[in-house]
Design a protein around this motif. Structure first.
Motif, PDB file in Angstrom:
ATOM      1  N   MET A  25       0.826  -1.208   0.000  1.00  0.00           N
ATOM      2  CA  MET A  25       0.000   0.000   0.000  1.00  0.00           C
ATOM      3  C   MET A  25       0.861   1.260   0.000  1.00  0.00           C
ATOM      4  O   MET A  25       0.563   2.221  -0.693  1.00  0.00           O
ATOM      5  CB  MET A  25      -0.931  -0.026   1.218  1.00  0.00           C
ATOM      6  N   ILE A  26       1.923   1.257   0.780  1.00  0.00           N
ATOM      7  CA  ILE A  26       2.770   2.458   0.823  1.00  0.00           C
ATOM      8  C   ILE A  26       3.811   2.470  -0.281  1.00  0.00           C
ATOM      9  O   ILE A  26       4.431   3.495  -0.531  1.00  0.00           O
ATOM     10  CB  ILE A  26       3.452   2.633   2.196  1.00  0.00           C
ATOM     11  N   SER A  27       4.005   1.347  -0.977  1.00  0.00           N
ATOM     12  CA  SER A  27       5.020   1.281  -2.023  1.00  0.00           C
ATOM     13  C   SER A  27       4.467   1.586  -3.414  1.00  0.00           C
ATOM     14  O   SER A  27       5.206   2.063  -4.267  1.00  0.00           O
ATOM     15  CB  SER A  27       5.668  -0.098  -2.051  1.00  0.00           C
ATOM     16  N   PHE A  28       3.197   1.276  -3.649  1.00  0.00           N
ATOM     17  CA  PHE A  28       2.637   1.504  -4.973  1.00  0.00           C
ATOM     18  C   PHE A  28       2.514   2.993  -5.266  1.00  0.00           C
ATOM     19  O   PHE A  28       2.375   3.811  -4.351  1.00  0.00           O
ATOM     20  CB  PHE A  28       1.259   0.854  -5.112  1.00  0.00           C
ATOM     21  N   THR A  29       2.536   3.338  -6.537  1.00  0.00           N
ATOM     22  CA  THR A  29       2.403   4.742  -6.928  1.00  0.00           C
ATOM     23  C   THR A  29       1.027   5.053  -7.509  1.00  0.00           C
ATOM     24  O   THR A  29       0.619   6.199  -7.506  1.00  0.00           O
ATOM     25  CB  THR A  29       3.478   5.116  -7.966  1.00  0.00           C
ATOM     26  N   LYS A  30       0.316   4.046  -7.999  1.00  0.00           N
ATOM     27  CA  LYS A  30      -1.033   4.269  -8.529  1.00  0.00           C
ATOM     28  C   LYS A  30      -2.045   4.077  -7.407  1.00  0.00           C
ATOM     29  O   LYS A  30      -1.990   3.097  -6.658  1.00  0.00           O
ATOM     30  CB  LYS A  30      -1.326   3.312  -9.680  1.00  0.00           C
ATOM     31  N   VAL A  31      -2.981   5.008  -7.334  1.00  0.00           N
ATOM     32  CA  VAL A  31      -3.914   5.036  -6.213  1.00  0.00           C
ATOM     33  C   VAL A  31      -4.835   3.819  -6.220  1.00  0.00           C
ATOM     34  O   VAL A  31      -5.154   3.281  -5.162  1.00  0.00           O
ATOM     35  CB  VAL A  31      -4.730   6.353  -6.243  1.00  0.00           C
ATOM     36  N   VAL A  32      -5.242   3.356  -7.372  1.00  0.00           N
ATOM     37  CA  VAL A  32      -6.119   2.183  -7.430  1.00  0.00           C
ATOM     38  C   VAL A  32      -5.407   0.955  -6.882  1.00  0.00           C
ATOM     39  O   VAL A  32      -5.995   0.159  -6.143  1.00  0.00           O
ATOM     40  CB  VAL A  32      -6.600   1.947  -8.881  1.00  0.00           C
ATOM     41  N   HIS A  33      -4.126   0.807  -7.204  1.00  0.00           N
ATOM     42  CA  HIS A  33      -3.355  -0.325  -6.670  1.00  0.00           C
ATOM     43  C   HIS A  33      -3.229  -0.204  -5.155  1.00  0.00           C
ATOM     44  O   HIS A  33      -3.250  -1.217  -4.440  1.00  0.00           O
ATOM     45  CB  HIS A  33      -1.978  -0.383  -7.312  1.00  0.00           C
ATOM     46  N   MET A  34      -3.089   1.025  -4.664  1.00  0.00           N
ATOM     47  CA  MET A  34      -3.016   1.237  -3.215  1.00  0.00           C
ATOM     48  C   MET A  34      -4.302   0.792  -2.530  1.00  0.00           C
ATOM     49  O   MET A  34      -4.268   0.135  -1.481  1.00  0.00           O
ATOM     50  CB  MET A  34      -2.758   2.713  -2.907  1.00  0.00           C
ATOM     51  N   VAL A  35      -5.442   1.143  -3.114  1.00  0.00           N
ATOM     52  CA  VAL A  35      -6.727   0.778  -2.517  1.00  0.00           C
ATOM     53  C   VAL A  35      -6.920  -0.735  -2.529  1.00  0.00           C
ATOM     54  O   VAL A  35      -7.403  -1.313  -1.555  1.00  0.00           O
ATOM     55  CB  VAL A  35      -7.884   1.498  -3.248  1.00  0.00           C
ATOM     56  N   VAL A  36      -6.521  -1.395  -3.602  1.00  0.00           N
ATOM     57  CA  VAL A  36      -6.659  -2.851  -3.671  1.00  0.00           C
ATOM     58  C   VAL A  36      -5.783  -3.518  -2.614  1.00  0.00           C
ATOM     59  O   VAL A  36      -6.212  -4.461  -1.932  1.00  0.00           O
ATOM     60  CB  VAL A  36      -6.331  -3.362  -5.087  1.00  0.00           C
ATOM     61  N   HIS A  94      14.595   5.390  -1.201  1.00  0.00           N
ATOM     62  CA  HIS A  94      13.374   5.347  -0.388  1.00  0.00           C
ATOM     63  C   HIS A  94      12.985   3.912  -0.062  1.00  0.00           C
ATOM     64  O   HIS A  94      12.658   3.581   1.082  1.00  0.00           O
ATOM     65  CB  HIS A  94      12.243   6.051  -1.146  1.00  0.00           C
ATOM     66  N   GLU A  95      13.047   3.036  -1.058  1.00  0.00           N
ATOM     67  CA  GLU A  95      12.682   1.641  -0.836  1.00  0.00           C
ATOM     68  C   GLU A  95      13.697   0.927   0.052  1.00  0.00           C
ATOM     69  O   GLU A  95      13.335   0.074   0.854  1.00  0.00           O
ATOM     70  CB  GLU A  95      12.541   0.932  -2.179  1.00  0.00           C
ATOM     71  N   SER A  96      14.963   1.288  -0.050  1.00  0.00           N
ATOM     72  CA  SER A  96      15.986   0.679   0.805  1.00  0.00           C
ATOM     73  C   SER A  96      15.788   1.079   2.256  1.00  0.00           C
ATOM     74  O   SER A  96      15.879   0.238   3.164  1.00  0.00           O
ATOM     75  CB  SER A  96      17.381   1.099   0.341  1.00  0.00           C
ATOM     76  N   ILE A  97      15.516   2.343   2.494  1.00  0.00           N
ATOM     77  CA  ILE A  97      15.276   2.819   3.859  1.00  0.00           C
ATOM     78  C   ILE A  97      14.007   2.179   4.420  1.00  0.00           C
ATOM     79  O   ILE A  97      13.964   1.790   5.593  1.00  0.00           O
ATOM     80  CB  ILE A  97      15.201   4.360   3.893  1.00  0.00           C
ATOM     81  N   THR A  98      12.970   2.036   3.587  1.00  0.00           N
ATOM     82  CA  THR A  98      11.736   1.389   4.037  1.00  0.00           C
ATOM     83  C   THR A  98      11.992  -0.066   4.426  1.00  0.00           C
ATOM     84  O   THR A  98      11.514  -0.534   5.463  1.00  0.00           O
ATOM     85  CB  THR A  98      10.671   1.456   2.936  1.00  0.00           C
ATOM     86  N   ALA A  99      12.737  -0.784   3.608  1.00  0.00           N
ATOM     87  CA  ALA A  99      13.056  -2.182   3.923  1.00  0.00           C
ATOM     88  C   ALA A  99      13.872  -2.290   5.200  1.00  0.00           C
ATOM     89  O   ALA A  99      13.633  -3.171   6.034  1.00  0.00           O
ATOM     90  CB  ALA A  99      13.801  -2.824   2.753  1.00  0.00           C
ATOM     91  N   LEU A 100      14.836  -1.387   5.370  1.00  0.00           N
ATOM     92  CA  LEU A 100      15.652  -1.382   6.580  1.00  0.00           C
ATOM     93  C   LEU A 100      14.797  -1.093   7.813  1.00  0.00           C
ATOM     94  O   LEU A 100      14.961  -1.739   8.861  1.00  0.00           O
ATOM     95  CB  LEU A 100      16.767  -0.337   6.437  1.00  0.00           C
ATOM     96  N   GLY A 101      13.880  -0.137   7.688  1.00  0.00           N
ATOM     97  CA  GLY A 101      12.976   0.177   8.790  1.00  0.00           C
ATOM     98  C   GLY A 101      12.064  -0.992   9.136  1.00  0.00           C
ATOM     99  O   GLY A 101      11.807  -1.268  10.312  1.00  0.00           O
ATOM    100  N   CYS A 102      11.565  -1.693   8.117  1.00  0.00           N
ATOM    101  CA  CYS A 102      10.718  -2.865   8.354  1.00  0.00           C
ATOM    102  C   CYS A 102      11.487  -3.961   9.078  1.00  0.00           C
ATOM    103  O   CYS A 102      10.962  -4.591  10.002  1.00  0.00           O
ATOM    104  CB  CYS A 102      10.156  -3.384   7.039  1.00  0.00           C
ATOM    105  N   LEU A 103      12.716  -4.195   8.653  1.00  0.00           N
ATOM    106  CA  LEU A 103      13.534  -5.214   9.325  1.00  0.00           C
ATOM    107  C   LEU A 103      13.836  -4.827  10.771  1.00  0.00           C
ATOM    108  O   LEU A 103      13.818  -5.675  11.671  1.00  0.00           O
ATOM    109  CB  LEU A 103      14.830  -5.437   8.549  1.00  0.00           C
TER     110      LEU A 103
END
Length: 170
Positions: A25-36, A94-103
């Motif tokens: 949800m936070i990684s997708f860029t299209k809003v419809v994909h986020m809602v799904v 951004h994605e690397s920092i997000t993955a690091l934060g998740c871990l």
């Protein structure tokens, strides 16, 4: 391995689906994909409530959040204008920092759960029909807050309609 039960496996599957849906949800860029992906997270959370034997909460979760809120968001997206002017560059940092934060979050939660004292303090006596128990509690002891919330939601709904009409007239 006697520790590995069906409930534990189902819990980990639902937990991974919830976390995966939230990350998508936070990684997708299209809003419809986020809602799904948000709807997918809501459905997985409903499954987790079923595992906790909270069938009423699971039903409400699936009916209200996965159904009504997701459909409302999709209708809102469909009824508004969107342009593709905003093309974003690759977000590797951004994605690397997000993955690091998740871990890091997973590590802290794993450590906290492993060191938690999970001995029961008392005997939990859930009702045989938790939906009936919720209804009895809601309509006997908690009837005034329940009615106040319904009035508040009605006023908020009327206010949203009034604001939308005012913007439409301008």
């Amino acid at each position: 391995m006697p520790f590995l039960t069906g409930e534990l496996v189902a819990f980990f599957i639902f937990a991974l689906l919830i976390i995966g849906g939230a990350i998508f949800m936070i990684s997708f860029t299209k809003v419809v994909h986020m809602v799904v992906s948000l709807a997918f997270t809501f459905l997985s959370l409903g499954g987790l409530y079923v595992l906790l034997e909270a069938e009423f909460v699971a039903f409400v979760q699936i009916l209200i959040y996965a159904g009504a809120i997701s459909i409302l968001m999709i209708f809102g997206i469909m009824l508004t204008k969107h342009t593709d002017e905003e093309r974003q560059a690759p977000r590797i940092a951004h994605e690397s920092i997000t993955a690091l934060g998740c871990l890091a979050l997973f590590g802290m939660l794993f450590y906290a759960i492993q060191n938690a004292d999970l001995t029961p303090n008392g005997v939990l006596n859930p009702g045989e029909d938790n939906t009936r128990e919720i209804g009895l509690l809601l309509f006997t002891e908690r009837v005034i807050p329940f009615e106040l919330v319904s009035v508040l939601l009605t006023v908020a709904f009327i206010g949203a309609i009034a604001l939308a009409r005012r913007e439409e007239e301008e």
